[in-house]
Write a protein that holds these residues in place. Structure first.
Motif, mmCIF file in Angstrom:
data_model
loop_
_atom_site.group_PDB
_atom_site.id
_atom_site.type_symbol
_atom_site.label_atom_id
_atom_site.label_comp_id
_atom_site.label_asym_id
_atom_site.label_seq_id
_atom_site.Cartn_x
_atom_site.Cartn_y
_atom_site.Cartn_z
ATOM 1 N N ASP A 10 -6.785 3.681 13.918
ATOM 2 C CA ASP A 10 -5.496 4.213 13.314
ATOM 3 C C ASP A 10 -4.808 3.400 12.295
ATOM 4 O OD1 ASP A 10 -5.715 6.614 14.972
ATOM 5 O OD2 ASP A 10 -4.195 5.614 16.462
ATOM 6 N N ASN A 11 -5.667 2.235 12.124
ATOM 7 C CA ASN A 11 -5.065 1.100 11.156
ATOM 8 C C ASN A 11 -3.700 0.630 11.276
ATOM 9 O OD1 ASN A 11 -7.450 0.676 9.599
ATOM 10 N ND2 ASN A 11 -6.963 2.667 8.497
ATOM 11 N N GLU A 12 -3.330 0.413 12.670
ATOM 12 C CA GLU A 12 -2.168 -0.119 13.026
ATOM 13 C C GLU A 12 -2.120 -1.652 12.385
ATOM 14 O OE1 GLU A 12 -0.921 0.719 16.964
ATOM 15 O OE2 GLU A 12 -1.393 2.810 16.753
ATOM 16 N N PRO A 13 -1.127 -2.158 11.783
ATOM 17 C CA PRO A 13 -1.065 -3.393 11.215
ATOM 18 C C PRO A 13 -1.104 -4.335 12.214
ATOM 19 C CG PRO A 13 0.445 -1.907 10.056
ATOM 20 C CD PRO A 13 -0.202 -1.321 11.167
ATOM 21 N N ASP A 14 -0.596 -4.327 13.449
ATOM 22 C CA ASP A 14 -0.444 -5.357 14.381
ATOM 23 C C ASP A 14 -1.885 -5.448 15.100
ATOM 24 O OD1 ASP A 14 2.169 -5.873 14.133
ATOM 25 O OD2 ASP A 14 2.923 -4.536 15.836
ATOM 26 N N ALA A 15 -2.519 -4.514 15.277
ATOM 27 C CA ALA A 15 -3.967 -4.512 15.940
ATOM 28 C C ALA A 15 -4.924 -5.162 14.726
ATOM 29 C CB ALA A 15 -4.497 -2.837 16.354
ATOM 30 N N LEU A 16 -4.888 -4.771 13.529
ATOM 31 C CA LEU A 16 -5.655 -5.280 12.698
ATOM 32 C C LEU A 16 -5.368 -6.745 12.578
ATOM 33 C CD1 LEU A 16 -5.155 -2.571 9.779
ATOM 34 C CD2 LEU A 16 -7.307 -2.862 11.370
ATOM 35 N N GLU A 17 -4.130 -7.213 12.606
ATOM 36 C CA GLU A 17 -4.014 -8.706 12.695
ATOM 37 C C GLU A 17 -4.492 -9.482 13.574
ATOM 38 O OE1 GLU A 17 -0.201 -11.695 12.178
ATOM 39 O OE2 GLU A 17 0.124 -9.506 11.879
ATOM 40 N N GLU A 18 -4.079 -8.834 15.048
ATOM 41 C CA GLU A 18 -4.637 -9.421 16.295
ATOM 42 C C GLU A 18 -6.263 -9.506 16.250
ATOM 43 O OE1 GLU A 18 -5.221 -8.020 20.920
ATOM 44 O OE2 GLU A 18 -3.516 -7.189 19.766
ATOM 45 N N ALA A 19 -6.893 -8.471 15.854
ATOM 46 C CA ALA A 19 -8.580 -8.407 15.696
ATOM 47 C C ALA A 19 -8.743 -9.551 14.929
ATOM 48 C CB ALA A 19 -8.955 -7.122 15.476
ATOM 49 N N PHE A 20 -7.957 -9.578 13.565
ATOM 50 C CA PHE A 20 -8.464 -10.549 12.615
ATOM 51 C C PHE A 20 -8.448 -11.992 13.214
ATOM 52 C CE2 PHE A 20 -7.718 -13.518 8.961
ATOM 53 C CZ PHE A 20 -8.817 -13.005 7.909
ATOM 54 N N LYS A 21 -7.416 -12.353 13.624
ATOM 55 C CA LYS A 21 -6.958 -13.661 14.299
ATOM 56 C C LYS A 21 -8.283 -13.947 15.380
ATOM 57 C CE LYS A 21 -2.150 -14.131 13.393
ATOM 58 N NZ LYS A 21 -0.902 -13.961 14.036
ATOM 59 N N ALA A 22 -8.580 -13.130 16.126
ATOM 60 C CA ALA A 22 -9.549 -13.192 17.089
ATOM 61 C C ALA A 22 -11.076 -13.388 16.585
ATOM 62 C CB ALA A 22 -9.575 -12.118 18.328
ATOM 63 N N LEU A 23 -11.125 -12.671 15.647
ATOM 64 C CA LEU A 23 -12.547 -12.499 15.241
ATOM 65 C C LEU A 23 -12.996 -13.520 13.960
ATOM 66 C CD1 LEU A 23 -13.104 -8.383 14.962
ATOM 67 C CD2 LEU A 23 -13.984 -10.055 16.638
ATOM 68 N N HIS A 24 -11.892 -14.041 13.261
ATOM 69 C CA HIS A 24 -12.135 -14.888 12.142
ATOM 70 C C HIS A 24 -12.850 -16.320 12.502
ATOM 71 C CE1 HIS A 24 -11.204 -17.402 8.761
ATOM 72 N NE2 HIS A 24 -11.277 -16.506 7.783
ATOM 73 N N PRO A 25 -12.580 -16.904 13.748
ATOM 74 C CA PRO A 25 -13.290 -18.110 14.173
ATOM 75 C C PRO A 25 -14.962 -17.935 14.359
ATOM 76 C CG PRO A 25 -11.316 -18.137 15.246
ATOM 77 C CD PRO A 25 -11.570 -16.615 14.701
#
Length: 84
Positions: A10-25
């Motif tokens: 659903d492109n929810e901003p909080d979920a996208l940010e959470e996933a970005f932070k978790a996946l970036h490393p």
């Protein structure tokens, strides 16, 4: 489908940010393995691009457990493209 996957679809901003932070490393490490330690800025760019590409394909995924392995593969290929 988990709440996180639903939120990502659903492109929810909080979920996208959470996933970005978790996946970036993980994406960064995959890029660094291909590009080396001297290309830190390029590794960051590749990692961010890999996550963007992953989000573009989020509808194809069944589970959040697929996110990390897929973003690593995408980052590896993106890093190889960067070397060309």
């Amino acid at each position: 489908m988990t709440p996180l996957m639903r939120a990502l679809r659903d492109n929810e901003p909080d979920a996208l940010e959470e996933a970005f932070k978790a996946l970036h490393p993980s994406a960064f490490d995959a890029a660094r393995q291909r590009l080396g330690d001297t290309f830190q800025d390029e590794c960051k760019d590749v990692a961010s691009e890999a996550i963007r590409r992953l989000f573009d394909r989020i509808g194809e995924l069944e589970s959040e457990h697929e996110l990390r392995p897929l973003v690593v593969v995408i980052a590896r290929y993106a890093a190889i493209d960067q070397l060309r």
